[in-house]
Scaffold this motif. Structure first.
Motif, PDB file in Angstrom:
ATOM      1  N   SER A   1       0.819  -1.214   0.000  1.00 27.80           N
ATOM      2  CA  SER A   1       0.000   0.000   0.000  1.00 27.80           C
ATOM      3  C   SER A   1       0.852   1.264   0.000  1.00 27.80           C
ATOM      4  O   SER A   1       0.358   2.349  -0.315  1.00 27.80           O
ATOM      5  CB  SER A   1      -0.935   0.014   1.212  1.00 27.80           C
ATOM      6  N   HIS A   2       2.142   1.147   0.345  1.00 30.39           N
ATOM      7  CA  HIS A   2       3.043   2.304   0.332  1.00 30.39           C
ATOM      8  C   HIS A   2       3.533   2.520  -1.098  1.00 30.39           C
ATOM      9  O   HIS A   2       4.608   2.091  -1.488  1.00 30.39           O
ATOM     10  CB  HIS A   2       4.238   2.074   1.262  1.00 30.39           C
TER      11      HIS A   2
ATOM     12  N   ASP B   1       0.967   2.002  -3.483  1.00 28.93           N
ATOM     13  CA  ASP B   1      -0.223   1.468  -4.137  1.00 28.93           C
ATOM     14  C   ASP B   1       0.107   0.606  -5.355  1.00 28.93           C
ATOM     15  O   ASP B   1      -0.526   0.716  -6.392  1.00 28.93           O
ATOM     16  CB  ASP B   1      -1.151   2.619  -4.536  1.00 28.93           C
TER      17      ASP B   1
ATOM     18  N   ASN C   1       0.622  -2.817   7.192  1.00 27.33           N
ATOM     19  CA  ASN C   1       1.407  -1.890   6.364  1.00 27.33           C
ATOM     20  C   ASN C   1       2.170  -0.886   7.227  1.00 27.33           C
ATOM     21  O   ASN C   1       2.490   0.214   6.789  1.00 27.33           O
ATOM     22  CB  ASN C   1       0.513  -1.158   5.364  1.00 27.33           C
TER      23      ASN C   1
ATOM     24  N   SER D   1      -0.476   5.659   2.520  1.00 24.12           N
ATOM     25  CA  SER D   1      -0.393   5.186   1.137  1.00 24.12           C
ATOM     26  C   SER D   1       0.680   5.903   0.324  1.00 24.12           C
ATOM     27  O   SER D   1       0.859   5.606  -0.852  1.00 24.12           O
ATOM     28  CB  SER D   1      -1.754   5.367   0.443  1.00 24.12           C
ATOM     29  N   LYS D   2       1.388   6.830   0.948  1.00 28.56           N
ATOM     30  CA  LYS D   2       2.462   7.511   0.220  1.00 28.56           C
ATOM     31  C   LYS D   2       3.562   6.504  -0.113  1.00 28.56           C
ATOM     32  O   LYS D   2       3.759   5.526   0.607  1.00 28.56           O
ATOM     33  CB  LYS D   2       3.022   8.651   1.073  1.00 28.56           C
TER      34      LYS D   2
END
Length: 278
Positions: free
Chosen positions: A133-134, A136, A163, A226-227
Motif C-alpha cells: 500500500s506504500h 499502491d 502496512n 499510502s504515500k
C-alpha cells in the motif's frame, strides 16, 4: 533483456577477516552443522574469491545520488515473476537448510512445511516487506512480485505487521516473540533486522522512477500511509549495521540472481553502500 548470471563482487572486510580465522582453526576444530542463519566458510570464501567481478563495475567510485542511479540501472535488468510464481520461488529461496521440506518464516523464525501455504490460520503467506500500500502497487508484476522483498510469514503475524512502517519499540508480538509493534510501527526480531533494512533499501533503489510505478523512497517518519515512503530510515540504517548479511541471506541473494530474477540486492553484497547513499 535480463543480465546473464555471472559471479559477483562482494569485498566485505568483515567477511575476509572471518575467512582467515575460520581457515586457521579448521584443522583443529570439530565440524559443526551450521544453523539456518550461521555464516559458513564456503560463503565467506566465495566472497573473497569473487573480488574481480564486473557486475557492479559501473557503480565503482560513486557515492550519493550518482551511486544510487548507477545501482538502479544495474539491478533494473531483471526477469519478472507473476504473483503465482512467487509461491514456488519462496519455497526455494527461503528453504530451511536443516529441513528441505520446510521454509523459514521471516518474523517468527519458525520452520514450517512448504506445502502449508495459503490464507488459513497457521499457514504462511507472502509478506511484502515494503508494504504494497506504500505506493499502491498491489500485487502487480514488478514491485508487487519482486522476491527480493517478498518473504514467507505466518498469516496472522503478517496481518499484525500490516502496512506499518519500521521502527524500534512497542509491545512484544505474542505469536512472534522478539518482534514488537505499536499503533504505527513494527520492529522485527534481532536476527532479521538487517535483512529487513536491506530489502527496504533495495526497493528504494530498484523502483526509483521508471517501469510506470511510484518512486519508492525511505524517509525518517512513520504513519506514511499510502504515500510511496517507508520509515524510519535512521533506524533501518542502524539495523543494517547491527545485523550484517549472513549465510542465509547471501544464499537467498544468489538464488534470486542465478535462478529467478537475475538481479541482486546490492546492500547484501555491499552493506556499506547504505551510508554512501543515505
Amino acid at each position: 533483456m535480463p543480465r546473464s548470471p555471472q559471479p559477483v563482487r562482494r569485498p566485505l572486510l568483515a567477511a575476509l577477516a572471518a575467512a582467515v580465522v575460520l581457515v586457521s582453526t579448521a584443522a583443529t576444530a570439530p565440524a559443526a552443522t551450521p544453523a539456518p542463519h550461521a555464516p559458513t566458510l564456503t560463503t565467506v570464501q566465495r566472497t573473497a574469491d569473487a573480488d574481480d567481478d564486473a557486475y557492479y563495475q559501473a557503480a565503482e567510485g560513486k557515492t550519493g545520488p550518482a551511486l544510487k542511479a548507477a545501482l538502479h540501472t544495474i539491478i533494473g535488468e531483471q526477469s519478472k515473476l507473476t504473483y503465482d510464481q512467487v509461491w514456488d520461488a519462496l519455497k526455494a529461496t527461503d528453504e530451511d537448510p536443516a529441513n528441505t521440506a520446510n521454509v523459514i518464516l521471516l518474523y517468527t523464525g519458525r520452520s514450517q512445511s512448504k506445502t502449508s501455504n495459503g490464507g488459513g490460520a497457521e499457514q504462511w503467506n507472502r509478506e511484502h516487506v515494503w508494504a504494497k500500500s506504500h505506493g499502491d502497487f498491489g500485487t502487480a508484476t514488478g514491485p508487487g512480485t519482486d522476491i527480493h522483498h517478498l518473504r514467507p510469514e505466518d498469516v496472522s503475524v503478517n496481518s499484525t505487521r500490516g502496512n506499518k512502517d519500521f521502527d524500534n519499540g512497542g509491545s512484544e508480538v505474542g505469536e512472534a516473540p522478539g518482534n514488537r509493534t505499536d499503533a504505527d510501527s513494527f520492529e522485527p526480531r534481532d536476527a532479521v533486522k538487517g535483512d529487513v533494512a536491506r530489502m527496504i533499501l533495495y526497493m528504494a533503489v530498484r523502483y526509483d522512477t521508471g517501469d510506470g510505478f511510484a518512486d519508492l523512497e525511505p524517509n525518517d517518519q512513520v504513519n506514511n500511509g499510502s504515500k510511496p515512503f517507508i520509515g524510519r530510515l535512521s533506524v533501518l540504517k542502524q539495523w543494517n549495521l547491527q545485523d550484517p548479511p549472513d549465510a542465509f541471506e547471501q544464499r537467498r541473494n544468489e538464488l534470486i540472481f542465478d535462478r529467478y530474477q537475475h538481479n541482486r540486492n546490492p546492500f547484501i553484497d555491499h552493506p556499506e553502500w547504505a551510508e554512501a547513499i543515505w
